[in-house]
Design a protein around this motif. Structure first.
Motif, PDB file in Angstrom:
ATOM      1  N   ALA A 272     107.079  70.379  64.487  1.00 52.04           N
ATOM      2  CA  ALA A 272     108.115  70.110  63.093  1.00 52.04           C
ATOM      3  C   ALA A 272     108.838  70.834  63.375  1.00 52.04           C
ATOM      4  CB  ALA A 272     107.278  70.351  61.492  1.00 52.04           C
ATOM      5  N   MET A 273     108.241  71.608  64.253  1.00 52.70           N
ATOM      6  CA  MET A 273     109.615  73.359  65.511  1.00 52.70           C
ATOM      7  C   MET A 273     110.907  72.055  65.853  1.00 52.70           C
ATOM      8  SD  MET A 273     107.929  76.479  66.297  1.00 52.70           S
ATOM      9  CE  MET A 273     105.903  75.792  66.642  1.00 52.70           C
TER      10      MET A 273
ATOM     11  N   ALA B  90     110.016  73.768  58.566  1.00 42.01           N
ATOM     12  CA  ALA B  90     109.441  73.588  60.129  1.00 42.01           C
ATOM     13  C   ALA B  90     107.654  73.769  58.813  1.00 42.01           C
ATOM     14  CB  ALA B  90     109.845  74.094  60.571  1.00 42.01           C
ATOM     15  N   ARG B  91     107.779  74.973  58.243  1.00 39.66           N
ATOM     16  CA  ARG B  91     106.438  75.060  57.697  1.00 39.66           C
ATOM     17  C   ARG B  91     106.327  74.509  56.527  1.00 39.66           C
ATOM     18  NH1 ARG B  91     105.833  80.317  54.147  1.00 39.66           N
ATOM     19  NH2 ARG B  91     106.494  78.752  52.254  1.00 39.66           N
TER      20      ARG B  91
ATOM     21  N   ALA C 237     101.879  71.274  64.332  1.00 38.17           N
ATOM     22  CA  ALA C 237     103.285  72.359  64.160  1.00 38.17           C
ATOM     23  C   ALA C 237     104.051  72.503  65.106  1.00 38.17           C
ATOM     24  CB  ALA C 237     102.901  73.512  64.595  1.00 38.17           C
TER      25      ALA C 237
ATOM     26  N   VAL D 246     104.662  78.945  60.206  1.00 34.82           N
ATOM     27  CA  VAL D 246     104.593  77.443  60.954  1.00 34.82           C
ATOM     28  C   VAL D 246     103.472  76.639  60.645  1.00 34.82           C
ATOM     29  CG1 VAL D 246     105.368  75.155  62.000  1.00 34.82           C
ATOM     30  CG2 VAL D 246     106.814  76.875  62.140  1.00 34.82           C
TER      31      VAL D 246
ATOM     32  N   ALA E  26     107.440  83.289  64.453  1.00 39.22           N
ATOM     33  CA  ALA E  26     107.811  81.777  63.940  1.00 39.22           C
ATOM     34  C   ALA E  26     107.040  80.593  63.661  1.00 39.22           C
ATOM     35  CB  ALA E  26     108.962  81.128  64.955  1.00 39.22           C
TER      36      ALA E  26
ATOM     37  N   VAL F 158     105.354  70.893  57.581  1.00 39.52           N
ATOM     38  CA  VAL F 158     103.663  70.771  59.063  1.00 39.52           C
ATOM     39  C   VAL F 158     102.357  70.734  56.749  1.00 39.52           C
ATOM     40  CG1 VAL F 158     103.154  72.560  58.705  1.00 39.52           C
ATOM     41  CG2 VAL F 158     103.024  71.098  60.713  1.00 39.52           C
TER      42      VAL F 158
ATOM     43  N   GLY G  58     101.465  77.081  57.105  1.00 37.31           N
ATOM     44  CA  GLY G  58     101.823  75.166  56.551  1.00 37.31           C
ATOM     45  C   GLY G  58     100.267  74.748  56.512  1.00 37.31           C
TER      46      GLY G  58
ATOM     47  N   VAL H  85     112.378  77.574  60.167  1.00 46.00           N
ATOM     48  CA  VAL H  85     111.058  78.198  60.327  1.00 46.00           C
ATOM     49  C   VAL H  85     110.243  77.992  58.313  1.00 46.00           C
ATOM     50  CG1 VAL H  85     109.410  80.090  60.606  1.00 46.00           C
ATOM     51  CG2 VAL H  85     111.493  79.737  62.276  1.00 46.00           C
TER      52      VAL H  85
END
Lengths: 340, 269
Positions: B126-127, B154-155, B123, B101, B97, B158, B104, B151
């Motif tokens: 964001a996670m 989040a990507r 990262a 992410v 994961a 980021v 990104g 995920v």
């Protein structure tokens, strides 16, 4: 959070490099004629070894080991690249029929080339052409709007392989090649017929292929999520695909020109390395080069030192290892697709 | 149309073969605004989103991001402005994961691109925002559809874009995850981001979006505040259903379909 760092890349590659050094050593000390280690060493460093020992080490074992390295590395890197581009861990130059296409191209020249004044030097270009055409065919048959269906891809590869083998045997028999050159060795894959004039091609295209693939390694990671996702993250997917498919065809074409159809190296090595090192192509691509080199050198050393004194084509060994692995991977992939 | 719009569709048409998938669609999204794109299956929603993310070229008309035509951006610059959350990710290899992410961050890295400590920090942040820190080292292949979706959100975050395009991001999600994603989208808009979100959930659209764009048969049928658009006549016209619209005590809107007024698919004519 475990993420690939330059230090981990350096460490992993150093480990594989040491393995490769060991494999090379093993390859030059083992063989039909028993030479003491000290004698081998003297031959290697050019310190007055007996002429016979120097001959065996420098003219027979070492060139063969170096060729094995280059062929193994090319096939494994080609495997990684095919797998990334087609988003399928089952893709391998042999399984896909790309090696078969290259071999067919090469045999065409061997069988019919003499009537057009083409010599052995024309074999590699013909093999590149064969590999490239097969890759294009694969995309045309199995790819629909950028999505390449696994089943279609593998079926196309299997059918094309059967066709290529039959065509090779046919061409060889009508032109009388069956007796003169070792068609059997070509079909199963062997390092025993070293052609100095084409060995350079293998190394050249391996280096060129790596030079192409390494800067794109991150882009290859992004492809795992699909071509559109990679594009949306700023990757020029079409350019990357064109360049790498071409590089792959050249690597496979060169390897097949010297060693014939050595199967499954591009399947076994990337798979093992992914298990140990993870799927990141920034590490996987260079690691596959080293790992493929180690693998083929070791397999070939085994092939020529089997008890009984008879040499086995190295392709038989890689196929015996690769076949079951392929089936296991296929089964695992199906389970993933059909899992509830 | 103002040049200031973060994302602007100007008479966009897409033709595939002899068929018009999208026909002369125009609307724009301002910075800080969330627009939901809804309509029956096959209405051209995803096609429109693919045009906006530059993976599909418009046959006619143009899309502009921050006043600049899509072609005028370099790939890298564009990826720094516009991020996409796809419907679902089937991933070919067992990337973790965290690795996904970090993908990104690509538009900010060199080609061999190793991430810096700052990238890793972003990262991680964001996670944490979408609540998936615990999944960081898990393989994407082992995650549930809902977890994978988070995920991907989040990507996209980021990527630090100005425009966020989401294609049914909540389709596979349970209620809690659905709320988590919407919260992030709302927060993204509050910080000045523009959002285009495809959704079949009209109640959700009404709750979190300033405007609703209704697409049917490739044409934009209506665009405006959800409360004004969600009524019997428009729902019948766009979706071909007999539906009732309820308002809950806290002001949320629920749409309940009672029956089909014309066979599915006939809206395309």
């Amino acid at each position: 959070m475990k993420v690939l760092s330059p230090a981990r890349v350096a460490f992993s590659l150093a480990m594989l490099g040491s393995l490769l050094a060991l494999a090379l050593l093993l390859a030059v000390v083992s063989g039909a004629s028993a030479l003491p280690l000290s004698e081998v060493w003297r031959a290697l460093i050019g310190d007055d070894a007996t002429p016979a020992a120097a001959d065996i080490v420098l003219r027979v074992r070492l060139p063969r080991a170096l060729l094995g390295m280059a062929v193994g590395a090319s096939l494994a890197v080609a495997g990684v690249l095919f797998q990334a581009l087609l988003r399928n861990p089952l893709a391998d130059p042999f399984v896909l029929g790309v090696s078969g296409g290259a071999a067919l191209g090469g045999i065409l020249v061997l069988a019919l080339g003499s009537s057009f004044g083409l010599g052995y030097a024309a074999v590699p270009p013909a093999a590149f052409a064969g590999a490239t055409l097969t890759t294009l065919l694969l995309y045309a048959v199995a790819g629909v709007r950028g999505h390449v269906s696994s089943t279609h891809l593998l079926l196309t590869g299997v059918v094309f392989n059967a066709f290529a083998s039959a065509a090779i045997v046919f061409l060889a028999s009508i032109s009388g090649l069956t007796e003169s050159s070792n068609i059997f060795l070509w079909l199963i894959g062997s390092l025993s017929a070293i052609r100095a004039e084409v060995t350079g091609w293998v190394v050249f295209f391996l280096v060129a292929g790596l030079a192409c693939a390494l800067p794109m390694a991150r882009g290859l990671n992004l492809l795992a999520l699909g071509e559109e996702s990679a594009q949306q993250l700023g990757i020029d997917v079409e350019r990357q695909k064109r360049l790498l498919l071409l590089a792959t065809s050249f690597m496979v074409g060169a390897a097949v020109s010297v060693a014939g159809l050595i199967g499954f190296v591009g399947l076994i090595i990337p798979h093992l390395l992914r298990l140990v090192l993870g799927p990141d192509h920034r590490l996987l691509v260079p690691a596959a080069a080293l790992g493929g080199a180690v693998f083929l050198v070791v397999c070939d050393t085994a092939a020529r030192t089997l008890p009984g004194g008879r040499e086995l084509p190295v392709g038989a060994i890689t196929a015996v290892a690769g076949g079951p692995l392929f089936l296991w991977l296929l089964r695992r992939q199906q389970r993933r697709v059909f899992a509830p | 149309m103002s040049a200031q719009a973060a994302l602007c569709f100007d008479a966009v048409s897409v033709k595939q073969g002899d068929r018009w998938i999208v026909r002369s669609v125009s609307f724009e999204i301002a910075a800080g605004e969330i627009v939901a794109l809804a309509g029956p299956n096959g209405a051209g929603k995803t096609t429109l989103l693919r045009v906006a993310s530059r993976v599909l070229a418009a046959s006619e008309g143009s899309v502009r991001v921050q006043g600049r035509a899509l072609d005028a951006w370099s790939r890298r610059e564009f990826a720094q402005r516009v991020a996409v959350v796809p419907q679902d990710a089937n991933i070919a290899f067992p990337f973790s994961a965290a690795e996904v992410v970090l993908m990104g961050r690509t538009p900010y890295l060199g080609p061999m691109g190793f991430e810096s400590a700052l990238d890793l920090e972003k990262a991680r942040e964001a996670m944490a925002r979408v609540g998936i820190e615990a999944l960081a080292d898990r393989s994407m292949l082992e995650l549930s559809g809902g977890e994978r979706q988070l995920v991907l959100v989040a990507r996209a975050l980021v990527q630090e874009p100005d425009v966020l395009l989401l294609d049914e991001p909540t389709a596979h999600l349970d209620l809690a995850h659905r709320m988590a994603v919407l919260e992030q989208v709302t927060e993204f808009a509050r910080r000045g981001g523009a959002v285009l979100i495809i959704s079949h959930d009209l109640g959700l659209a009404a709750r979190s979006c300033q405007r609703l764009a209704l697409l049917a048969g490739g044409e934009l049928r209506a665009c405006g505040p959800p409360r004004e658009l969600l009524n019997r006549t428009i729902l019948r016209d766009v979706f071909g259903v007999d539906a009732e619209v309820f308002e809950t005590p806290d002001g949320s809107i629920a749409v309940v379909a009672r029956g089909i007024t014309r066979p599915a698919g006939s809206a395309k004519t």
